[in-house]
Structures are given as C-alpha cells and as structure tokens.
Write a protein that holds these residues in place. Structure first.
Motif, PDB file in Angstrom:
ATOM      1  N   ALA A   1      11.304   5.657  -5.638  1.00 53.56           N
ATOM      2  CA  ALA A   1      12.397   4.724  -5.938  1.00 53.56           C
ATOM      3  C   ALA A   1      12.730   3.875  -4.709  1.00 53.56           C
ATOM      4  O   ALA A   1      12.938   2.663  -4.811  1.00 53.56           O
ATOM      5  CB  ALA A   1      13.630   5.488  -6.411  1.00 53.56           C
ATOM      6  N   GLU A   2      12.754   4.509  -3.546  1.00 53.64           N
ATOM      7  CA  GLU A   2      13.079   3.793  -2.310  1.00 53.64           C
ATOM      8  C   GLU A   2      12.049   2.716  -2.008  1.00 53.64           C
ATOM      9  O   GLU A   2      12.409   1.572  -1.698  1.00 53.64           O
ATOM     10  CB  GLU A   2      13.142   4.804  -1.155  1.00 53.64           C
ATOM     11  CG  GLU A   2      13.535   4.218   0.167  1.00 53.64           C
ATOM     12  CD  GLU A   2      13.587   5.288   1.260  1.00 53.64           C
ATOM     13  OE1 GLU A   2      13.053   5.019   2.348  1.00 53.64           O
ATOM     14  OE2 GLU A   2      14.153   6.369   1.008  1.00 53.64           O
ATOM     15  N   THR A   3      10.761   3.045  -2.108  1.00 51.22           N
ATOM     16  CA  THR A   3       9.730   2.051  -1.806  1.00 51.22           C
ATOM     17  C   THR A   3       9.703   0.954  -2.872  1.00 51.22           C
ATOM     18  O   THR A   3       9.471  -0.205  -2.552  1.00 51.22           O
ATOM     19  CB  THR A   3       8.330   2.685  -1.646  1.00 51.22           C
ATOM     20  OG1 THR A   3       7.941   3.304  -2.864  1.00 51.22           O
ATOM     21  CG2 THR A   3       8.294   3.683  -0.509  1.00 51.22           C
ATOM     22  N   CYS A   4       9.943   1.321  -4.120  1.00 53.03           N
ATOM     23  CA  CYS A   4       9.961   0.312  -5.182  1.00 53.03           C
ATOM     24  C   CYS A   4      11.126  -0.653  -5.023  1.00 53.03           C
ATOM     25  O   CYS A   4      10.985  -1.850  -5.249  1.00 53.03           O
ATOM     26  CB  CYS A   4       9.980   0.976  -6.563  1.00 53.03           C
ATOM     27  SG  CYS A   4       8.360   1.583  -7.090  1.00 53.03           S
ATOM     28  N   ARG A   5      12.286  -0.131  -4.641  1.00 51.56           N
ATOM     29  CA  ARG A   5      13.443  -1.014  -4.392  1.00 51.56           C
ATOM     30  C   ARG A   5      13.122  -2.008  -3.284  1.00 51.56           C
ATOM     31  O   ARG A   5      13.455  -3.201  -3.375  1.00 51.56           O
ATOM     32  CB  ARG A   5      14.684  -0.211  -4.027  1.00 51.56           C
ATOM     33  CG  ARG A   5      15.579   0.066  -5.207  1.00 51.56           C
ATOM     34  CD  ARG A   5      16.924   0.651  -4.788  1.00 51.56           C
ATOM     35  NE  ARG A   5      16.822   2.007  -4.303  1.00 51.56           N
ATOM     36  CZ  ARG A   5      16.684   3.070  -5.084  1.00 51.56           C
ATOM     37  NH1 ARG A   5      16.619   2.933  -6.388  1.00 51.56           N
ATOM     38  NH2 ARG A   5      16.594   4.282  -4.572  1.00 51.56           N
ATOM     39  N   ALA A   6      12.462  -1.529  -2.239  1.00 54.79           N
ATOM     40  CA  ALA A   6      12.086  -2.406  -1.130  1.00 54.79           C
ATOM     41  C   ALA A   6      11.106  -3.504  -1.611  1.00 54.79           C
ATOM     42  O   ALA A   6      11.251  -4.670  -1.249  1.00 54.79           O
ATOM     43  CB  ALA A   6      11.471  -1.606   0.007  1.00 54.79           C
ATOM     44  N   GLN A  52       0.832  -1.204   0.000  1.00 54.57           N
ATOM     45  CA  GLN A  52       0.000   0.000   0.000  1.00 54.57           C
ATOM     46  C   GLN A  52       0.864   1.251   0.000  1.00 54.57           C
ATOM     47  O   GLN A  52       0.557   2.216  -0.716  1.00 54.57           O
ATOM     48  CB  GLN A  52      -0.943  -0.012   1.204  1.00 54.57           C
ATOM     49  CG  GLN A  52      -2.015  -1.072   1.107  1.00 54.57           C
ATOM     50  CD  GLN A  52      -2.878  -1.140   2.355  1.00 54.57           C
ATOM     51  OE1 GLN A  52      -2.862  -0.240   3.194  1.00 54.57           O
ATOM     52  NE2 GLN A  52      -3.639  -2.213   2.497  1.00 54.57           N
ATOM     53  N   GLU A  53       1.951   1.242   0.772  1.00 49.93           N
ATOM     54  CA  GLU A  53       2.859   2.388   0.821  1.00 49.93           C
ATOM     55  C   GLU A  53       3.518   2.607  -0.538  1.00 49.93           C
ATOM     56  O   GLU A  53       3.643   3.747  -1.010  1.00 49.93           O
ATOM     57  CB  GLU A  53       3.933   2.162   1.893  1.00 49.93           C
ATOM     58  CG  GLU A  53       4.940   3.279   1.980  1.00 49.93           C
ATOM     59  CD  GLU A  53       6.066   2.996   2.963  1.00 49.93           C
ATOM     60  OE1 GLU A  53       6.925   3.882   3.105  1.00 49.93           O
ATOM     61  OE2 GLU A  53       6.108   1.914   3.577  1.00 49.93           O
ATOM     62  N   CYS A  54       3.920   1.534  -1.180  1.00 52.23           N
ATOM     63  CA  CYS A  54       4.571   1.640  -2.479  1.00 52.23           C
ATOM     64  C   CYS A  54       3.592   2.135  -3.539  1.00 52.23           C
ATOM     65  O   CYS A  54       3.930   2.991  -4.364  1.00 52.23           O
ATOM     66  CB  CYS A  54       5.164   0.284  -2.876  1.00 52.23           C
ATOM     67  SG  CYS A  54       6.230   0.358  -4.332  1.00 52.23           S
ATOM     68  N   ILE A  55       2.373   1.621  -3.528  1.00 55.76           N
ATOM     69  CA  ILE A  55       1.352   2.075  -4.478  1.00 55.76           C
ATOM     70  C   ILE A  55       1.098   3.564  -4.292  1.00 55.76           C
ATOM     71  O   ILE A  55       1.037   4.327  -5.262  1.00 55.76           O
ATOM     72  CB  ILE A  55       0.052   1.257  -4.316  1.00 55.76           C
ATOM     73  CG1 ILE A  55       0.272  -0.181  -4.808  1.00 55.76           C
ATOM     74  CG2 ILE A  55      -1.113   1.922  -5.053  1.00 55.76           C
ATOM     75  CD1 ILE A  55      -0.820  -1.159  -4.395  1.00 55.76           C
TER      76      ILE A  55
END
Length: 124
Positions: free
Chosen positions: A113-118, A19-22
């Motif tokens: 980018a940070e959340t997507c990498r995670a 949810q955070e990444c979306i």
C-alpha cells in the motif's frame, strides 16, 4: 522485464521506484495466495470477509504489477486503487492477531500500500 517501450518506440528502463512497487505488489500477491492456502489447510470456518479481502488483494496486486510493467496509461489510477485494497486486506488480516500467517500478510499488504500510494502520487 525491466524495460518497456515509450510512445516513440524506444526502450526505456523502469524507474527504481516502479521496480520497488512491482516487487512489493508481487510479494503481496504471493503472501495473499499463501495465506488463503493456509486458511484452507487449517480447515474450520475462515471469516468470509477475510477470505474476500485476500482474494481481492491477490488479484489487484497482480494486475497492478502487470499494468506498471507494460506502462499502462491507467497504472497510476490502478496503484491508487491497489493501495486501498491492500489497506483493507491488512485490516482484515489484523482481525486474526493470533495467526502468524495473517500478521505476515498484513505487513506485506502495508508495504505494498505504501509503495502504491507513492507511485499513484508520482503520476508515472
């Protein structure tokens, strides 16, 4: 919107990390769109490299969010690509340090980018 079907057909909630990444993807998408609009309204010759980066980032972040919401089997790979595109867009935006909108966009790109990498590392 926070639920999807598992392979067995039962509904499973999206994880808080997803949810955070979306949300970060959609925020970045909106910021890129607003930044492109701002560049066009100001007129002048916006650097084509920056405009291309904004367009690529806008489309990639939207697609990445869509793929996560529908639990695509390619979502982790899309998150990895999205992180790269966001990094490139942030760098392009940083080439215009006197433009407040560009700096805000660069920050949104970095967060995404940070959340997507995670998420790419999580393997969904």
């Amino acid at each position: 919107m926070t639920q999807s079907q598992s392979r067995s057909g039962t509904m499973t909630a999206l994880t808080p990390q997803m949810q955070e990444c979306i949300a970060a993807c959609m925020d970045c998408h909106s910021m890129c769109e607003e930044t492109m609009s701002s560049c066009m309204q100001k007129g002048g010759q916006a650097q084509m490299q920056v405009m291309r980066a904004l367009m690529d980032c806008s489309e990639t972040t939207r697609m990445c969010a869509d793929m996560m919401m529908r639990r695509s089997p390619m979502a982790a790979e899309m998150c990895a690509m999205c992180a790269k595109v966001c990094d490139m867009c942030a760098e392009a935006c940083m080439s215009m340090p006197d433009d407040e909108m560009m700096m805000r966009c660069a920050e949104a790109c970095r967060r995404c980018a940070e959340t997507c990498r995670a998420m790419a590392g999580a393997g969904m």
